[in-house]
Write an enzyme that holds these catalytic residues in place. Structure first.
Site, PDB file in Angstrom:
ATOM      1  N   ASP A   1      68.338  77.958  63.050  1.00 32.32           N
ATOM      2  CA  ASP A   1      68.761  79.088  63.860  1.00 32.32           C
ATOM      3  C   ASP A   1      67.626  79.842  64.678  1.00 32.32           C
ATOM      4  O   ASP A   1      67.751  80.333  65.786  1.00 32.32           O
ATOM      5  CB  ASP A   1      69.614  80.158  63.013  1.00 32.32           C
ATOM      6  CG  ASP A   1      70.853  79.606  62.306  1.00 32.32           C
ATOM      7  OD1 ASP A   1      71.151  78.707  62.879  1.00 32.32           O
ATOM      8  OD2 ASP A   1      71.525  80.515  61.441  1.00 32.32           O
TER       9      ASP A   1
ATOM     10  N   SER B   1      98.015  53.366  82.210  1.00 35.95           N
ATOM     11  CA  SER B   1      98.010  53.111  80.777  1.00 35.95           C
ATOM     12  C   SER B   1      97.501  51.912  80.726  1.00 35.95           C
ATOM     13  O   SER B   1      97.302  51.122  81.595  1.00 35.95           O
ATOM     14  CB  SER B   1      99.152  53.395  80.146  1.00 35.95           C
ATOM     15  OG  SER B   1     100.171  52.527  80.797  1.00 35.95           O
ATOM     16  N   LEU B   2      97.009  51.377  79.494  1.00 37.60           N
ATOM     17  CA  LEU B   2      96.499  50.182  79.226  1.00 37.60           C
ATOM     18  C   LEU B   2      97.556  49.327  78.506  1.00 37.60           C
ATOM     19  O   LEU B   2      98.291  49.881  77.912  1.00 37.60           O
ATOM     20  CB  LEU B   2      95.350  50.239  78.369  1.00 37.60           C
ATOM     21  CG  LEU B   2      94.143  50.714  78.803  1.00 37.60           C
ATOM     22  CD1 LEU B   2      93.154  50.651  77.755  1.00 37.60           C
ATOM     23  CD2 LEU B   2      93.538  49.933  80.164  1.00 37.60           C
TER      24      LEU B   2
ATOM     25  N   LYS C   1      88.299  52.419  71.466  1.00 43.16           N
ATOM     26  CA  LYS C   1      89.311  53.218  72.000  1.00 43.16           C
ATOM     27  C   LYS C   1      89.523  54.451  71.182  1.00 43.16           C
ATOM     28  O   LYS C   1      89.968  54.621  69.967  1.00 43.16           O
ATOM     29  CB  LYS C   1      90.487  52.442  71.660  1.00 43.16           C
ATOM     30  CG  LYS C   1      91.769  53.031  71.914  1.00 43.16           C
ATOM     31  CD  LYS C   1      92.888  52.007  72.269  1.00 43.16           C
ATOM     32  CE  LYS C   1      94.300  52.847  72.776  1.00 43.16           C
ATOM     33  NZ  LYS C   1      94.540  54.068  72.421  1.00 43.16           N
TER      34      LYS C   1
ATOM     35  N   LYS D   1      87.537  45.168  78.800  1.00 43.89           N
ATOM     36  CA  LYS D   1      87.339  45.522  80.417  1.00 43.89           C
ATOM     37  C   LYS D   1      86.542  44.352  80.878  1.00 43.89           C
ATOM     38  O   LYS D   1      85.647  44.186  80.074  1.00 43.89           O
ATOM     39  CB  LYS D   1      86.875  46.645  80.739  1.00 43.89           C
ATOM     40  CG  LYS D   1      87.672  47.836  80.168  1.00 43.89           C
ATOM     41  CD  LYS D   1      86.709  49.307  80.572  1.00 43.89           C
ATOM     42  CE  LYS D   1      87.180  50.416  80.071  1.00 43.89           C
ATOM     43  NZ  LYS D   1      86.669  51.582  80.563  1.00 43.89           N
TER      44      LYS D   1
END
Length: 406
Positions: free
Chosen positions: A34, A83-84, A116, A293
């Protein structure tokens, strides 16, 4: 002290403080004491007091939050947030790769493989390096303007700076907002201690926090943003691959998911999927699969889109998460049209982050077919966002298997 030197010092302190804020508030893993944090904060404050004309727009010395809104405005996405498609096993994955090979004959295809993330997809707009807009995915065409709330996310850069490359005039970044596991657990412990309602899972908590009309509520929650793509960039970044573009974003201060792989074959993708399944409990965030991908941006353009999803990407979902519980009662619900529906009342059980206590049995014929009775032990499972399903009856009375959607 020269103006540029002061600005550089401010930027370094802002980035350091943002990093430590994220570690403390979101990850629940303080990275410095801190007193060390206070020293950095006061150092920045002193610089700002000496040079008020140079105070940066994203300084943490300004209170996070703002005035509550009466409602969210709707925004149309310039580039739709599609969307996928999904695959659920190796056979489906290899079929996805075959379709790509058929459309790209005699071309070498590499795959970018990412976690994901189980969160809420959003779009961020930056003009001349300054965050000007944050919008939810919504239905993919239209979302809600949540700019005030996204500005409270501690690991999200509000002003882009980089020693390595020029700042784009315009940049749209897509990514996921979620609560890392430790921050979520601490939030729920705090909620419980105050006698407030706890959240079922990190995704619900993140979505609920982002959709608060009062940004001070979002500011109090341990939210984090992880980038997964670039929708628009002017001038164009001229990078050849998805993998490169994500690492380009990290140079501006964006975080990406803690695992990312470049795979030379679909077989290697399957290996990485199996690896991440094993590592899943140790990850800092909740995931429900992998995103696969085509890595080359040029090949992505060649492959194009179906009506609702890209041909060059898919979500490879993990198997359902299951838990055992007991059927305490079976009673009837009257629908709005007067239809009677039997409902199994279960001993509450946590299935994939969702507390389940009721599952529909649809009709009397289904009860007889499944032979489910009060007192039976059943296996209940959840797969992604598909819903909760009674998978099988595992009581000693019978070993009949059955499967039933909520």
């Amino acid at each position: 002290m020269e103006q540029n030197s002061v600005i550089e010092q401010m930027r370094q302190l802002i980035q350091l403080i943002a990093k430590h804020n994220h570690a403390y508030y979101v990850m629940d893993q303080p990275s410095i004491s801190d007193s060390e944090y206070d020293h950095l904060f006061h150092q920045l404050k002193a610089l700002e007091q000496q040079h008020p004309e140079l105070v940066q727009a994203d300084t943490p010395t300004n209170k996070v939050g703002g005035q509550a809104l009466s409602k969210f405005e709707s925004v149309t996405h310039t580039v739709p947030m599609l969307s996928l498609g999904n695959v659920f096993n190796q056979e489906d994955l290899f079929a996805f790769a075959r379709r790509i090979d058929e459309r790209l004959p005699n071309q070498k295809v590499q795959y970018d493989v990412e976690l994901k993330l189980d969160g809420l997809a959003i779009s961020l707009w930056y003009e001349h390096g300054v965050l000007v807009r944050g919008v939810t995915r919504g239905d993919g065409e239209t979302g809600e303007d949540i700019t005030q709330n996204v500005k409270t996310i501690r690991n999200l850069p509000k002003v882009l700076s980089s020693q390595y490359q020029a700042i784009p005039q315009f940049l749209e970044v897509r990514g996921e907002v979620l609560m890392p596991k430790q921050g979520f657990e601490k939030l729920n412990a705090d909620q419980e201690a105050k006698g407030h309602k706890t959240f079922a899972n990190p995704r619900n908590a993140a979505a609920g926090s982002l959709r608060q009309l009062d940004p001070n509520i979002a500011a109090s929650r341990p939210l984090a943003f992880y980038a997964y793509g670039i929708a628009q960039c002017e001038p164009h970044h001229n990078l050849p691959t998805m993998h490169d573009s994500l690492h380009w974003l990290t140079k501006f201060g964006f975080e990406i998911a803690e695992r990312q792989f470049l795979c030379a074959s679909i077989e290697e993708v399957q290996q990485r999927y199996e690896q991440i399944q094993q590592e899943r409990p140790d990850l800092k965030v909740e995931i429900d699969g992998m995103v696969v991908k085509v890595d080359s941006l040029k090949q992505q353009q060649q492959l194009g889109f179906l009506s609702r999803e890209p041909r060059w990407a898919t979500a490879y979902k993990f198997p359902a998460q299951a838990a055992l519980t007991k059927v305490e009662n079976i009673d009837w619900q009257v629908g709005r049209t007067g239809t009677l529906t039997p409902v199994a009342r279960l001993s509450p059980v946590n299935v994939g982050g969702v507390m389940v206590s009721n599952v529909t049995l649809h009709n009397i014929g289904e009860i007889h077919r499944l032979d489910v009775r009060i007192g039976d032990t059943v296996s209940v499972y959840r797969s992604g966002d598909v819903g909760v399903t009674i998978h099988s009856n595992v009581s000693s009375r019978t070993q009949l298997d059955f499967q039933m959607a909520v």
